[in-house]
Each structure stands twice: as C-alpha cells, then as structure tokens.
Enzyme design. Structure first.
Site, PDB file in Angstrom:
ATOM      1  CG  ASP A 134      -0.406  -0.115   2.512  1.00 19.01           C
ATOM      2  OD1 ASP A 134       0.832  -0.219   2.605  1.00 19.01           O
ATOM      3  OD2 ASP A 134      -1.165  -0.102   3.502  1.00 19.01           O
ATOM      4  CB  SER A 135       4.584   1.674  -0.227  1.00 20.79           C
ATOM      5  OG  SER A 135       4.755   0.546  -1.063  1.00 20.79           O
ATOM      6  CG  ASP A 194       0.432  -4.066   2.164  1.00 18.77           C
ATOM      7  OD1 ASP A 194       0.669  -4.904   3.054  1.00 18.77           O
ATOM      8  OD2 ASP A 194       1.240  -3.181   1.827  1.00 18.77           O
ATOM      9  CE  LYS A 228       3.351  -5.931   3.673  1.00 22.47           C
ATOM     10  NZ  LYS A 228       2.977  -4.783   4.534  1.00 22.47           N
ATOM     11  CD  GLU A 266       0.785  -1.688   7.824  1.00 23.80           C
ATOM     12  OE1 GLU A 266       0.517  -0.825   8.682  1.00 23.80           O
ATOM     13  OE2 GLU A 266       1.262  -1.415   6.713  1.00 23.80           O
ATOM     14  CD  GLU A 294       8.378  -0.317   7.259  1.00 22.26           C
ATOM     15  OE1 GLU A 294       7.367  -0.969   6.929  1.00 22.26           O
ATOM     16  OE2 GLU A 294       8.630   0.826   6.836  1.00 22.26           O
TER      17      GLU A 294
END
Ligand code: KIV
Length: 266
Positions: A43-44, A82, A110, A112, A179
């Site tokens: 999602d960057s 993501d 993925k 978070e 990260e």
C-alpha cells in the site's frame, strides 16, 4: 515458481531471499527476468504512485487493480498484497477484502499489527488464505506512532514485539515482515519463529529482505532512510539498467552483502 514451501526451504537452508514492491506490469516483467523471489503489492503505492503523504487513502479497489497487473505479468515470484488501512477491522470485511485480493492474483495477504490479528489470521488460514503479518513500524499506524519511527527499542517494546510475533505465528501466519526495528531484535524474532521473516531496516539476520522498488532505484522522495541502497547507480550494475539493479539486489541479498551494518538500527 516461488511458493511458501520454497521460502520455508530457504529458511531451513539459510538461503537469503528477496522481495521488492511492485505496482505495474513492466517492472513485474523485469523482476521476473531478475528472478526476484517475492513481490509485494504494497500500500506504499499510495505514496510512490498516487502521491499521498501516507498509505491511508489507499482502497481495496486500488490494491486489486495493481495486484492484477502484477499477477498477469510475473509467473516466477510469490505475490503478497496488502490489505489497506481500515479494510480489516471486522472479520467479515477482512474476509471479503482478502477474497477480492486473492481473486485478483495474490498468493498471500499482508496485514499490519500484532496479536490482535490472531483470530483473523486463523480464519483466513482455515479458508485457504495464507497471511503475512507486518510488525514493527507499521505505516498504517503512523498517527498512533506520531511519525515514522524505529519500533521495538527498550526491553518492554522488544518483548511485546517478540510475543506478538510468536502469537500470530501460533495462530497460523505464514510469513512475517519486520520494519525498522533494532537488528538484534529482528535476529531474535527470526530465530524464535518457524516461518520465514522478511526485514526492511531490520538488519542482515532476517530470512529475506524487502525494499520499496522506487527507493532501491534511487527515487526516494525527501530524506533517504539509512536502510536504503541505490542499486541503479551502484558501479556493480555495469549495464546501468533497471533490470541490472534488480539482478544486483537479488545477488547481493543471496550472497549476504546487502544489507550491511550501515543499513541497520541498534
Ligand atoms: O507497503 C509497503 O511497501 C510495505 C513495505 C515497506 C514492507 O509494507
């Protein structure tokens, strides 16, 4: 083709593997030629493709669109996608949104967070959907952290991160991403869990490495974090090409020459 079994074997054998973010077909083809092991549709993309200040505006439809671009263009890599911000708050919406990304071509979803994800991880695993849990600096929580800061420093924070990692793996997570955490903590997590751990700004001892593609091609915007290396202008990239940069990254991670101490945090 890379599968979760391949990555598990890599971990067992001590073979370091690569991951790069990717958002479109042309780069996905170049990564296929360079034999990059895994691709993350991160999602960057909200920041490097869409020009936002954070990943928060990214939608499930955005992620599905970019995931499909990659899936039809790269048959070598394991594809991680993501789930974006607030798309997995409740179990039913998390399941529906995971289905959308898996049907777009993802192999792994993925997400978070930490141990609060255990129920979701187990539900998805039982439904045939492997998860990768992203711990440490989780960019979707930038407003909780008050900025993009190193996480897991100090005994309490480190112990919590280690406990979260173990909990999500016990719940069925297939992969972890760490990260921006101290290298010693990343090493401890990698040794403590049976699944492959992918690091970014987490030192050399994780099983795999991931970088945002634009960053490793020297297109970082603003201040360049210390864990980034520009593989495009590296003199060992004798072709001076993007594909050459991907090949050099793949070789450097495999042989253990990237990352070095200068790329890690203590
Ligand atoms: O979205 C992303 O690109 C990521 C990587 C930084 C791991 O989550």
């Amino acid at each position: 083709m890379t599968t979760l079994s391949t990555l598990n074997k890599f971990k067992k054998d001590g073979t370091k593997f690569t991951c790069l973010t990717c958002y479109d077909s042309m780069f996905a083809r170049m990564m296929e030629k360079a034999e990059i092991d895994t691709i993350l549709i991160g999602d960057s993309l909200g920041m490097v493709v869409q020009g936002h200040d954070s990943t928060l505006p990214v939608t499930v439809n955005d992620m599905a669109y970019h995931t499909a671009n990659i899936a039809r263009s790269n048959k070598h890599a394991l594809i991680l996608a993501d789930l974006p911000f607030m798309s997995y708050v409740t179990l039913p919406e998390a399941v529906a949104n995971s289905r959308t990304l898996m049907q777009a071509g993802a192999h792994v979803i993925k997400i978070e967070g930490g141990s609060e994800l255990c129920e979701l991880v187990t539900t998805l695993a039982q439904a045939g959907t492997p998860t990768c849990v992203h711990l440490g600096l989780t960019p979707q929580s930038v407003n909780v952290f008050g900025g993009y800061k190193i996480q897991g420093r100090g005994d309490e924070a480190a112990n919590k991160l280690l406990a979260d990692a173990k909990a999500v793996v016990d719940a069925g997570a297939a992969l972890l991403v760490l990260e921006c955490v101290p290298a010693a903590l990343a090493k401890a997590v990698t040794e403590a869990v049976a699944v492959p751990v992918i690091g970014i700004g987490a030192g050399a001892d994780t099983d795999g490495q991931v970088l945002v593609m634009h960053d490793m091609l020297g297109m970082a915007h603003g201040r360049v974090p210390r864990f980034i290396h520009d593989f495009l202008t590296d003199e060992r990239n004798s072709a001076h090409s993007i594909e050459g940069a991907f090949v050099l990254y793949q070789q450097s991670v495999r042989e253990g020459s990237f990352p070095t101490e200068q790329h890690q945090f203590s």
